[in-house]
Design a protein around this motif. Structure first.
Motif, short mmCIF file in Angstrom:
data_model
loop_
_atom_site.label_atom_id
_atom_site.label_comp_id
_atom_site.label_asym_id
_atom_site.label_seq_id
_atom_site.Cartn_x
_atom_site.Cartn_y
_atom_site.Cartn_z
N SER A 154 11.74 60.34 26.38
CA SER A 154 10.54 60.34 27.37
C SER A 154 9.54 61.76 27.01
CB SER A 154 10.93 60.54 28.75
OG SER A 154 12.04 59.77 29.24
N GLY A 155 10.16 62.44 26.01
CA GLY A 155 9.17 63.51 25.75
C GLY A 155 9.08 64.71 26.61
N THR A 156 10.01 64.80 27.81
CA THR A 156 10.12 65.78 28.76
C THR A 156 11.49 66.43 28.86
OG1 THR A 156 10.94 64.27 30.34
CG2 THR A 156 8.34 64.48 29.91
N LEU A 157 11.41 67.54 29.39
CA LEU A 157 12.75 68.13 29.91
C LEU A 157 12.72 68.77 31.24
CD1 LEU A 157 13.43 70.39 26.73
CD2 LEU A 157 14.76 68.49 27.37
N LEU A 158 13.89 68.68 32.07
CA LEU A 158 13.99 69.05 33.44
C LEU A 158 12.85 68.11 34.33
CD1 LEU A 158 13.73 72.95 33.12
CD2 LEU A 158 15.72 71.42 33.22
N ALA A 159 12.79 66.93 33.89
CA ALA A 159 11.92 65.91 34.84
C ALA A 159 13.11 65.69 36.12
CB ALA A 159 11.69 64.66 34.11
N GLY A 160 12.47 65.72 37.35
CA GLY A 160 13.29 65.45 38.43
C GLY A 160 14.30 66.76 38.96
N ALA A 161 13.63 68.11 38.54
CA ALA A 161 14.47 68.92 38.93
C ALA A 161 14.61 69.26 40.49
CB ALA A 161 13.92 70.15 37.98
N ASP A 162 13.33 68.72 41.18
CA ASP A 162 13.43 68.78 42.58
C ASP A 162 14.52 68.05 43.29
OD1 ASP A 162 11.66 66.70 41.25
OD2 ASP A 162 11.24 66.31 43.35
N ARG A 163 15.11 67.00 42.57
CA ARG A 163 16.18 66.39 43.34
C ARG A 163 17.48 67.32 43.36
NH1 ARG A 163 16.63 61.17 39.73
NH2 ARG A 163 16.53 62.85 38.00
N LEU A 164 17.50 68.22 42.50
CA LEU A 164 18.80 69.28 42.30
C LEU A 164 18.45 70.33 43.20
CD1 LEU A 164 21.69 69.82 41.81
CD2 LEU A 164 20.98 70.30 39.49
N PHE A 165 17.26 70.90 42.81
CA PHE A 165 17.04 72.55 43.23
C PHE A 165 15.84 72.29 44.36
CE2 PHE A 165 18.04 72.49 38.90
CZ PHE A 165 19.15 73.69 39.10
N GLY A 166 15.50 71.43 45.01
CA GLY A 166 14.41 71.27 46.25
C GLY A 166 13.28 71.40 45.64
N SER A 167 12.06 71.43 46.55
CA SER A 167 10.66 71.69 46.18
C SER A 167 10.33 72.77 45.35
CB SER A 167 9.79 71.61 47.61
OG SER A 167 10.14 72.78 48.27
N ILE A 168 11.19 73.66 45.34
CA ILE A 168 10.64 74.84 44.48
C ILE A 168 10.53 74.37 43.03
CG2 ILE A 168 13.11 75.66 44.17
CD1 ILE A 168 12.08 78.48 44.23
#
Length: 230
Positions: A154-168
């Motif tokens: 996908s050419g990305t890293l840490l996509a969807g990080a808010d699903r684990l760490f929240g809105s921050i």
């Protein structure tokens, strides 16, 4: 301290459950499409490993040998249920993404293997460290494999990080390159097999080079001793 250091090296490198023991490959290959998926499943597995190892160590002198395996499985299932409920409550979107692979942690051979091979024969502190390091080694492989597949696919890293760490973590996504069509070979299961094989090959090469460096040092020490004696 030497025992704890040995447990750390064993869990992270020498006896890594994913790269050496080749345990837990089903969830490892299935959910590592992104770094966050791998991290989420890895943390869940680590918590179960620590909890089950500590509990098994505490009851090791109480449980009879004839029923120890069923008891160990019940302990592991209890901790998996706790982790599943926590993820359902606090990381619901990630919980939906990981799906069936969270309850399937119960069948992860790495967990029952550590409970039987180590926790049932050692005190609480070494058992807890063993669970922590084995879980950390497993999590590291999940994250590296997930990062490789996500970056290539996908050419990305840490996509969807808010699903684990929240809105921050909403803006934590790193875009390496823009692509209109994802690289499906990396995202789909065949890419997981290829990536896992590459990681195992890299580890084997590193181990071979480390072993080659140690052999000349051993020979040099032997020659010096022989010369001194003569």
């Amino acid at each position: 301290m030497s025992e704890l250091k040995e447990l750390t090296v064993e869990g992270l490198w020498k006896n890594n459950p994913a790269l050496v023991q080749l345990l837990g490959l089903c969830p490892l290959l299935a959910v590592t499409a992104t770094v966050i998926n791998g991290l989420g499943l890895g943390l869940a597995t680590m918590l179960v490993l620590i909890g089950s190892n500590v509990t098994v160590s505490l009851v090791r002198n109480i449980v009879r040998n004839e029923i120890r395996i069923p008891v160990f499985v019940m302990v592991i299932a209890a901790f998996v249920t706790i982790v599943q409920l926590l993820m359902n409550a606090f990381t619901y979107e990630l919980y939906l993404t990981l799906g069936i692979f969270i309850p399937l942690i119960v069948t992860n051979c790495a967990i029952i293997g550590r409970a039987e091979a180590y926790a049932s024969k050692n005190a609480v502190l070494p058992a807890a460290v063993d669970g922590l390091m084995m879980g950390a080694g497993f999590t590291a492989v999940l994250m590296v494999l997930g990062g490789m597949r996500e970056a290539l696919g996908s050419g990305t890293l840490l996509a969807g990080a808010d699903r684990l760490f929240g809105s921050i973590a909403t803006n934590w996504t790193i875009t390496l390159f823009d692509t209109e069509q994802p690289f499906l070979l990396a995202i789909l299961p065949p890419g997981a097999f290829l990536g896992m094989g590459l990681l195992i090959a890299v580890k084997n090469v590193i181990d071979a080079r480390l072993a080659a460096r140690q052999q000349p040092e051993t020979k040099t020490v032997t020659r010096i001793r022989v010369t001194a004696e003569s």
